[in-house]
Scaffold this motif. Structure first.
Motif, PDB file in Angstrom:
ATOM      1  N   GLY C 230       0.832  -1.185   0.000  1.00 54.97           N
ATOM      2  CA  GLY C 230       0.000   0.000   0.000  1.00 54.97           C
ATOM      3  C   GLY C 230       0.865   1.232   0.000  1.00 54.97           C
ATOM      4  N   ALA C 231       0.219   2.342   0.340  1.00 59.10           N
ATOM      5  CA  ALA C 231       0.987   3.572   0.429  1.00 59.10           C
ATOM      6  C   ALA C 231       1.489   3.727   1.856  1.00 59.10           C
ATOM      7  CB  ALA C 231       0.107   4.761   0.052  1.00 59.10           C
ATOM      8  N   TYR C 232       2.701   4.298   1.928  1.00 63.56           N
ATOM      9  CA  TYR C 232       3.317   4.429   3.239  1.00 63.56           C
ATOM     10  C   TYR C 232       3.594   5.883   3.551  1.00 63.56           C
ATOM     11  CZ  TYR C 232       4.033  -0.475   2.213  1.00 63.56           C
ATOM     12  OH  TYR C 232       3.835  -1.768   1.874  1.00 63.56           O
ATOM     13  N   GLN C 233       3.794   6.136   4.829  1.00 66.43           N
ATOM     14  CA  GLN C 233       4.257   7.453   5.199  1.00 66.43           C
ATOM     15  C   GLN C 233       5.304   7.325   6.279  1.00 66.43           C
ATOM     16  OE1 GLN C 233       1.527  10.158   7.050  1.00 66.43           O
ATOM     17  NE2 GLN C 233       3.167  11.689   7.182  1.00 66.43           N
ATOM     18  N   VAL C 234       6.384   8.033   6.086  1.00 71.81           N
ATOM     19  CA  VAL C 234       7.391   8.119   7.128  1.00 71.81           C
ATOM     20  C   VAL C 234       7.351   9.559   7.626  1.00 71.81           C
ATOM     21  CG1 VAL C 234       9.845   7.934   7.649  1.00 71.81           C
ATOM     22  CG2 VAL C 234       8.785   6.346   6.013  1.00 71.81           C
ATOM     23  N   PRO C 235       6.848   9.752   8.818  1.00 74.16           N
ATOM     24  CA  PRO C 235       6.676  11.123   9.302  1.00 74.16           C
ATOM     25  C   PRO C 235       8.005  11.871   9.340  1.00 74.16           C
ATOM     26  CG  PRO C 235       5.615   9.547  10.776  1.00 74.16           C
ATOM     27  CD  PRO C 235       6.418   8.755   9.804  1.00 74.16           C
ATOM     28  N   ALA C 236       7.944  13.160   9.303  1.00 74.10           N
ATOM     29  CA  ALA C 236       9.140  13.988   9.338  1.00 74.10           C
ATOM     30  C   ALA C 236       9.903  13.742  10.635  1.00 74.10           C
ATOM     31  CB  ALA C 236       8.782  15.460   9.202  1.00 74.10           C
ATOM     32  N   ALA C 237      11.202  13.870  10.528  1.00 73.22           N
ATOM     33  CA  ALA C 237      12.033  13.708  11.723  1.00 73.22           C
ATOM     34  C   ALA C 237      12.153  15.035  12.442  1.00 73.22           C
ATOM     35  CB  ALA C 237      13.415  13.210  11.320  1.00 73.22           C
ATOM     36  N   LYS C 238      12.494  14.958  13.708  1.00 78.99           N
ATOM     37  CA  LYS C 238      12.746  16.198  14.456  1.00 78.99           C
ATOM     38  C   LYS C 238      14.188  16.587  14.202  1.00 78.99           C
ATOM     39  CE  LYS C 238       9.577  16.662  18.266  1.00 78.99           C
ATOM     40  NZ  LYS C 238       9.304  15.306  18.833  1.00 78.99           N
ATOM     41  N   LEU C 239      14.388  17.396  13.209  1.00 79.00           N
ATOM     42  CA  LEU C 239      15.747  17.846  12.924  1.00 79.00           C
ATOM     43  C   LEU C 239      15.956  19.216  13.532  1.00 79.00           C
ATOM     44  CD1 LEU C 239      15.991  16.776   9.191  1.00 79.00           C
ATOM     45  CD2 LEU C 239      17.069  15.674  11.159  1.00 79.00           C
ATOM     46  N   GLU C 240      17.191  19.501  13.860  1.00 82.75           N
ATOM     47  CA  GLU C 240      17.505  20.830  14.373  1.00 82.75           C
ATOM     48  C   GLU C 240      17.070  21.850  13.320  1.00 82.75           C
ATOM     49  OE1 GLU C 240      21.542  22.816  15.917  1.00 82.75           O
ATOM     50  OE2 GLU C 240      21.537  20.614  15.860  1.00 82.75           O
ATOM     51  N   PRO C 241      16.423  22.897  13.736  1.00 78.68           N
ATOM     52  CA  PRO C 241      15.972  23.872  12.741  1.00 78.68           C
ATOM     53  C   PRO C 241      17.165  24.511  12.052  1.00 78.68           C
ATOM     54  CG  PRO C 241      14.986  24.313  14.906  1.00 78.68           C
ATOM     55  CD  PRO C 241      16.049  23.282  15.100  1.00 78.68           C
ATOM     56  N   GLY C 242      16.967  24.880  10.821  1.00 78.81           N
ATOM     57  CA  GLY C 242      18.043  25.547  10.096  1.00 78.81           C
ATOM     58  C   GLY C 242      18.025  25.179   8.636  1.00 78.81           C
ATOM     59  N   GLU C 243      19.071  25.631   7.963  1.00 73.87           N
ATOM     60  CA  GLU C 243      19.151  25.413   6.529  1.00 73.87           C
ATOM     61  C   GLU C 243      19.955  24.149   6.267  1.00 73.87           C
ATOM     62  OE1 GLU C 243      20.611  28.894   4.762  1.00 73.87           O
ATOM     63  OE2 GLU C 243      20.066  28.296   2.719  1.00 73.87           O
ATOM     64  N   TYR C 244      19.418  23.325   5.387  1.00 71.80           N
ATOM     65  CA  TYR C 244      20.054  22.033   5.119  1.00 71.80           C
ATOM     66  C   TYR C 244      20.376  21.873   3.641  1.00 71.80           C
ATOM     67  CZ  TYR C 244      19.060  20.116   9.746  1.00 71.80           C
ATOM     68  OH  TYR C 244      19.041  19.864  11.092  1.00 71.80           O
TER      69      TYR C 244
END
Ligand SMILES: Cc1ncc(C[n+]2csc(CCOP(=O)(O)OP(=O)(O)O)c2C)c(N)n1
Ligand SMILES: Cc1ncc(C[n+]2csc(CCOP(=O)(O)OP(=O)(O)O)c2C)c(N)n1
Ligand code: SF4
Ligand code: SF4
Ligand SMILES: [Mg+2]
Ligand SMILES: [Mg+2]
Lengths: 337, 625, 625, 337
Positions: C230-244
């Motif tokens: 089926g369709a999956y979702q991997v929720p967003a990770a808690k990354l340190e805010p900022g430019e990547y």
């Protein structure tokens, strides 16, 4: 060749190994491989007495595809390794396979010295004007302006001219051909028959990183206008209908392209090729608008490994049977009782 | 040439000495090396044990009279067995002011200085950096001085020879030698014979030199020598009976390689590029072409080792010799020999580093490079010779291991061994065990990387053999077949296999054993290479003083012999003296987790026995506090 | 180009997954690297943490359909922070039989295989070595299989584009990408924009590719997928805010070098000879000429490092990059830089050895060579980057040390870091401390080897400066004056001084600190270099299981930072996992006499987290018995 | 030279360092040192902007005796180190000092590449046909048969011809002189004035290990008969009274020694030297019984370090002011909030 080599008649197949050939589809190396495999049986070679020594590069994969002895060594050192092999066993027929990077960049010094020493080897330099294996940087034979990953604004290095380098190194046999040429086997045969170091530059197309650099020369259609096939003792004629030729300009000491029948030019004006003429060979290394192919220079000279062997025999004559016990007693000894 | 020289007795009453160290020093042009080697021969014939070391100037031919043009030769001889050329000279022969300037500090108070006053003119004094003549300023007071105008004496002694003044002056080293022969009761015949042979084409020169030699001797007999200087005698040492010769390390290495190749039944291809102090290894081997030796003076070190690798592929034994910087250049190609499992012998005659360093000086600082100085996990065997004569045996051993295990072997010697010399009890060549190589010939089931189960060595199948055609190379190879393999598990296995093969060599070695002393005690001194003599003498002195010190000397650096760890752990402490900044000591610590202490000397010079004794005592005393 | 992508919410009901590993595999010509990097961009924008690793075939362009021509790209993305591209794929995309053949063993039972049945013809099956089609023989039963004739679907989707069949077929990677986008809920815009730009000159091709991409997506939306897919979702990770951004190691190294040179106020001369996997360091720097970077593609590695040394002599910062065999060749010239005390940065992007080894595979086997692989006692500083992004900081640090201490610095990275990529939190350039170089200019009392008392660095006086004319070289130098000196005591002192200078660098480093876990416990896992991610994840898992395990990661290999010994001794045992046959472990044992155990993997591949966890558990359990 | 170089007039002494010269008495290196020290002030050089880079060998001790910047590097690598230096600071006047072993044995590859790239350097190759520093082994320029410690039965290696090697490497300036020649300063000056790599082979006597190998050529008495001093645009005359000359043999394309006034030979038969003629230069590298001295070949060409500088400027024009922050943001970035 050892005197009791079997008389069995070998075929091309006997010289092909069971390894799958892994050059890119369309690579010029295939044609060169085929040419080498074709001539070896005719030259009376045997798989066991033939050795291919290579450095590193696409071209240096060559030995794996030959059912002979082979050594895929390290980058640039094949001439030195081949020299050692030839010193260990001068009976072997040793071929060196190298690329424009392997032979003229990292390996330039060994190439210089193997040529001037005149070690009895055939040295095939696959010149695709690029580093194939490392994915396309310009090489010492790349033309100025060549854009590659390491020269994004174009190379500024003046290229080496392989045949010129070889003559500068006092090579005794200098030839040139190209991968798909029908006459490549003939040139390879000439090289094999030469006693001493035979240097052949083989223009080779790399369809992946340098496609078509030699197209003008090697294309069936355009080729004839650019290919000057040298024949010893024959006038230097070329062109689709052999209408062109080279004339010596005695003022500039250069060879000029002329058309026989035009401007009063006759066959008599065309220079006759003399393989043994070093000055002529030098002029042929780099011609205006045409490329000299075949044997540019061939002059017998003392062969290094033969001289070494002779000296070893001389030493035996002069110093007698080797005796370690006597050796340890050279000079002064004394006895403690 | 063989002369029996055991236990001569000199008639005149001579002061008996146990051992003497003489240093001959003069200008490069003064012939000090010849003088020294003649004295050595005569001393050997007198039955003493001895060791010598030349000290060449770094410059090829420095201007006459300069301090950096001083050439020296030291000989140590004794009535007992000795192992070093001596810590400090008892006697200094100074042929000019520069020689005195450079060497006088080495002399102990009370030492004897023989001075050629004829060379102590203003010009020479100035060049040597003397403001006042040391003959006049009292600076030589601590020493016994024998000041003679040797130049003048020499000229007189050869007056009738018809030589020009320049050539006549050249004889002054022989005059000096004559005097020294008298002082130490040496026979002149061997030198007379040598001079006759050397100048066979020029008998005038031979005669003049002999005349000078005799004149020097007569001077000793007749002249009234200053108080405290007389004739000496060093009784003959108790040496093992047998035939002896004097040998330097580079000679011994060359002859060992030739002997090893004979035992293996192989021809040698020696690829080399000249470099100090390894060059005369090339010279020595170049003279042995009749032994099936091919020397190839390559364009550089890379070509030299590459040719050796090519030769081994072809069925000769490829050998390459060099010094530290050359090994650095060879490391990539050595890796190829490791990957393709070809036999190869690399001789590293170590010198002072880093970089060009001190090319004419000795050092042991290439151990790390030997064991670990290559890309990838690239194990090979490392051996180290302990004495000049030992170079012979280690060269044979290097060859044996290389062909038995199909592996490169690095043999470490150094400038001190290479140029130093000692009397060498000639080996019984017939007693050396041959290890004939059998090339593989059977095509049945042949694969180029199939191995001997015991040694793990792969087969050696050489070009020219019908039916064994195959290809090798530096890419990772599949087990047995040798085909190129990118298989992860295979690479892991092959890496472990190469390591295991090299480790297995240790099974050929005897278990590590103490060289001198008890198998347990307060301190174990662990050495390797050319420090053997100094450590051995130092430990002997310490033991005579009752110290519980023993000496372990490693000739197998990698793999290490079995039992080393047990020995290390059997002593209160472990001291590792090295002529480097501490290299073997790291290896031992890493392998055995023993808190071995490093004793370093990085001065381009061997250890003095005295400084080793002191270092050990200091540590033992410290630990007693 | 910047897009805000935090925490998007997908409308459709998708199965929530914590993390997913996808491996895209196909023929070299199938465009798998592009597919992978597009998926990476879209995933980064979806806010997941991620790590990627490409797996290029060893051949330049193998014949189509062969197993050795298979090109792979693995991406690991998750809702939490992750540090490796994943042990084993959850999803395998196999564009042809060879891709399936090569990769299926890596898939765990239950894993999802997406197969392009269009490529499963007789010819391709044979080339891949299948006797029967795996689609029919039941061998895929353990997996969830999504078998689609992607070739046909693609051709249909681009029918109207006017492309020839060959070009049309080329779009099948975009069709596949569209399907994967749908499966994992990714946005297509960034890829659409990228296609438009890439094929700006050829809009027909751009349109076709976009059409294929959309068609794949639509297929996912509409087609009835087999049970369990089926369709999956991997929720967003808690990354340190900022430019990547996404960054690979070789990019980061290049940019770090440029940044370091800016901070030093120097121009760069980068001398290099192409070699896998270091070549694109040269490529990256060649594009930065406007930053005062001169790239010199030399004739060989020796010329490359020599030019860098010459450039440093001239007042630029000389840098050279290569891989193991190249470092071997450079070692003599590196010794010259050590002896002349010139700054120099050497980047070694390690690969499988020995010799040519496994050029396209990763390994950590040049540590010995880096620390000890030179003639003489020749110390230099050695650093190791831990992650692709860390290459940036370590490059800056290498430059800082080189110019502050006037010393060569070796920076070790490896093929895994060089080609692997991870999202990288962009540094605040303004916050980086500048370390401007001051060339010496004052002739008063000038001597070329006078030193800073603190750092022991000698002055940097460059040609062109009036009054400071002087000569340097590789022979031993007299303290301060730099004149050639054969003085024994001076050589000892200078050797100790060079060593002390390098050791002193450690004072600049923070005391060694545990990366993860408590400062004491049952086991300390000590790593260095690219194993950081795997060790870090493994230790996290072990700690979650309650194991008293900690992780120490060394970025300074030589000198070692202070406090390492204390840490090692604070644990019941020490395990040193390395992608070599045990190198750091020897260093640690020698330095600290701690019985550290080696865990080796020499397979050309990074550690899997699982195998590390297992190894630690096994040892901990063993010690409990 | 930097534009604000001081106008101070330097003398030879300003270029002599305080280090004692340590070559053997009578070594040809002394004369070369003196010649270099003599010309530098006249060429407007300053000690601070002049650099001597050498490898290893007796000759390579040279930099220590110059009161300029100097780098006594490692064996054979001076050309590469000088290239790096010149890239770091193209304003410097950089001289490379090398020997026949240093430059043509271990360093042959770097010499090849520095010449073909045409880096702006003066390269002085001290050719004494021997390895001096390592005490007398034969070198790549030693003649066949040379007996040395490493060739006790005579060398069997065919020698390299340095000028030929240089032309083979596409050098743009090739000259030859000898240690004690009065005209050495003139040749050195020509080299200095050439833009690009200027290669000069200097025949140098090693009285210790190879005394007198060049005596025939360099001896005051015999010399004139063997020295052909080349002057651009002038006929190639030589001999004690300038009675001899070189004539072109158009058949063999070789230069033959003839005597003007004999056998009907006139001045008109003598070849005029043209420094820019590559074929002529090639023929001059190895003449029968006479040695060409002075500038054999000189042809301006693109200078490597200048092309590199230009490209760097081009990059700045094309890509604008360097900005690290922008660099880190090339390609795709995203923000996590
Ligand atoms: C010591 C070393 N340096 C660099 C390399 C990387 N390398 C392998 S082949 C090659 C150049 C190949 O070019 P060429 O000789 O022209 O062969 P081609 O691939 O074009 O046939 C390079 C730089 C290497 N393998 N070893
Ligand atoms: C890597 C390395 N190999 C070898 C040497 C030893 N070596 C020093 S100088 C030299 C040759 C010198 O000959 P040449 O260049 O002709 O100079 P010359 O002494 O004759 O002036 C050699 C072999 C060295 N210093 N370093
Ligand atoms: S990269 Fe070029 S040279 Fe190499 S195999 Fe492919 S086509 Fe041939
Ligand atoms: S050995 Fe020869 S080249 Fe060297 S300094 Fe002495 S004379 Fe000159
Ligand atoms: Mg190529
Ligand atoms: Mg020389």
């Amino acid at each position: 060749m050892s005197p009791n080599a079997p008389k069995k008649k070998y075929t091309r197949k006997d010289f092909s190994s069971d390894q799958e050939v892994r050059w890119c589809p369309g690579c010029g190396d295939y044609a060169i491989l085929a040419a080498v495999q074709r001539i070896l049986p005719d030259l009376g070679g045997t798989p066991e007495n033939t050795v291919f020594i290579s450095g590193i590069g696409c071209s240096s994969r060559f030995p794996y595809y030959m059912n002979t002895y082979g050594f895929h060594t390290i980058h640039g050192r094949a001439p030195a390794i081949a020299t050692g092999l030839k010193l260990a066993n001068p009976e072997l027929d040793v071929w060196v396979i190298t690329g424009d990077g392997d032979g003229l960049s990292i390996g330039g010094n060994h190439l210089l010295h193997v040529l001037r020493r005149n070690v009895d080897l055939q040295i095939l330099l696959f010149n695709n004007q690029i580093y194939g294996l490392t994915k396309g940087q310009y090489s010492p034979t790349s033309q100025v302006g060549k854009v590659t990953p390491s020269s994004p604004l174009g190379s500024v290095d003046q290229p080496v001219v392989p045949a010129r380098f070889a003559l500068g190194a006092c090579a005794t046999f200098v030839a040139r051909s190209y991968d798909t040429s029908k006459r490549l086997p003939e040139t390879l045969t000439d090289a094999r028959k030469h006693d001493g170091a035979a240097f052949i530059e083989i223009l080779q197309n790399c369809p992946v990183f340098n496609d078509g650099v030699f197209d003008l020369i090697t294309d069936r259609k355009t080729g004839p206008a650019y290919q000057l096939w040298l024949e010893n003792g024959q006038p230097m004629r070329f062109g689709a209908n052999g209408e062109k030729g080279l004339r010596m300009n005695p003022e500039t000491l250069t060879l000029e392209v002329v058309t026989v029948g035009e401007d009063g030019i006759t066959e008599a004006d065309i220079v006759i090729h003399d393989e043994t003429n070093l000055s002529l060979a030098w002029m042929l290394t780099d011609l205006p608008g045409v490329v000299a192919l075949g044997v540019l220079y061939r002059q017998p000279g003392p062969v290094y490994n033969e001289s070494v062997t002779k000296q070893r025999e001389l030493a035996k004559e002069r110093f007698g049977e080797p005796d370690i016990k006597a050796l340890l007693r050279t000079g002064h000894t004394w006895t403690v009782v | 040439m063989e002369t029996s020289a055991a236990a001569r007795v000199h008639p005149s009453p001579r002061k008996i000495l146990d051992s003497v160290v003489i240093r001959f020093a003069g200008d490069s042009g003064d012939g000090m090396q010849l003088t020294g080697s003649q004295f050595t021969t005569a001393t050997a014939m007198a039955g003493n044990d001895l060791a010598t070391f030349p000290d060449f100037p770094a410059e090829i031919r420095a201007p006459a009279g300069t301090t950096y043009g001083v050439s020296g030769f030291q000989i140590h001889f004794a009535a007992h067995d000795i192992r070093t050329p001596g810590d400090a000279p008892d006697v200094l022969v100074a042929m000019n002011p520069a020689a005195l300037m450079v060497n006088i500090d080495a002399l102990e108070p009370g030492g004897l200085v023989v001075i050629n006053t004829g060379a102590f003119n203003k010009n020479n004094l100035a060049k040597a950096g003397y403001e006042e003549s040391p003959l006049d300023d009292g600076s030589l007071d601590p020493f016994r001085v024998l000041a003679i105008d040797i130049t003048k004496m020499t000229l007189e002694s050869v007056k009738g020879s018809g030589l020009g003044s320049k050539d006549a002056q050249r004889c002054k080293n022989m005059w000096t030698l004559g005097l020294m022969y008298w002082l130490f009761g040496r026979e002149r015949e061997s030198t007379v014979r040598w001079l006759e042979k050397k100048f066979a084409k020029n008998p005038k020169v031979a005669e003049a030199n002999i005349a000078a030699l005799n004149a020097g001797h007569i001077y000793g007999e007749n002249a009234e020598l200053p108080h405290g200087i007389g004739a000496y005698q060093v009784p003959a040492a108790k040496l093992e009976p047998g035939e002896y010769r004097n040998i330097s390390g580079n000679e011994a290495t060359a002859w060992g390689l030739v002997t090893g190749a004979r035992l293996a039944g192989l021809e040698i291809v020696y690829g080399s590029y000249p470099i100090t102090p390894a060059s005369n290894l090339l010279h020595n081997l170049a003279r042995l072409k009749q032994f099936g030796v091919t020397t190839f003076q390559a364009e550089d070190e890379i070509a030299a080792v590459s040719a050796a690798v090519g030769a081994s592929f072809g069925g000769a034994i490829g050998i390459t010799g060099t010094s530290g910087p050359g090994v650095a250049l060879k490391s990539e190609a050595i890796g190829l020999a490791i990957a393709t499992e070809l036999p190869l012998v690399i001789v590293d005659v170590q010198r002072g580093g880093p970089s060009t360093g001190l090319p004419t000086k000795t050092e042991q600082s290439d151990l790390f490079q030997a064991v670990w100085g290559r890309n990838g996990d690239a194990p090979l065997a490392v051996l180290a010779a302990a004495t000049p004569g030992d170079c012979f045996y280690m060269a044979v051993e290097a060859l044996r291991i290389a062909v038995k295990y199909m592996t490169p072997v690095m043999l470490l010697t150094d400038g001190y061994l290479a140029n130093g010399a000692e009397p060498w009890h000639l080996p019984d060549i017939d007693a050396l065990e041959p290890f004939p190589v059998k090339f593989h010939e059977d095509p049945e089931g042949f694969m180029p990387f199939m191995r001997d189960k015991d040694s793990l060595a792969r087969v050696w199948a050489i070009p020219g053999t019908p039916g064994l055609e195959h290809r090798i190379g530096g890419l990772e190879k599949q087990q047995d077949t040798g085909h190129i393999s990118y298989d992860p598990a295979n690479h892991h296995m092959m890496t472990k296999l190469r390591e295991a093969k090299v480790q297995r060599i240790a099974k050929d070695f005897p278990k590590a054993a103490i060289d001198q002393g008890d198998p347990r005690g307060d301190m174990l001194v662990v050495g390797w290479g050319s420090t053997y003599g100094a450590i051995s003498q130092a430990v002997r002195m310490l033991r005579e003083q009752g110290r519980k010190v023993s000496h372990l000397h490693l000739r197998n650096i990698w793999p290490l012999p079995e039992g080393v760890g047990d020995l290390l752990r059997s002593f209160g402490s472990v001291l590792v003296p090295e002529l480097n900044n501490g290299q073997l000591v790291k290896l031992l610590r890493a392998e055995y987790l023993v808190d071995a202490e490093s004793l370093t000397k990085i001065a381009g010079q061997p250890f003095r026995i005295g400084e080793l004794v002191e270092a050990v005592e200091e540590r033992l005393n410290r630990s007693l506090q």
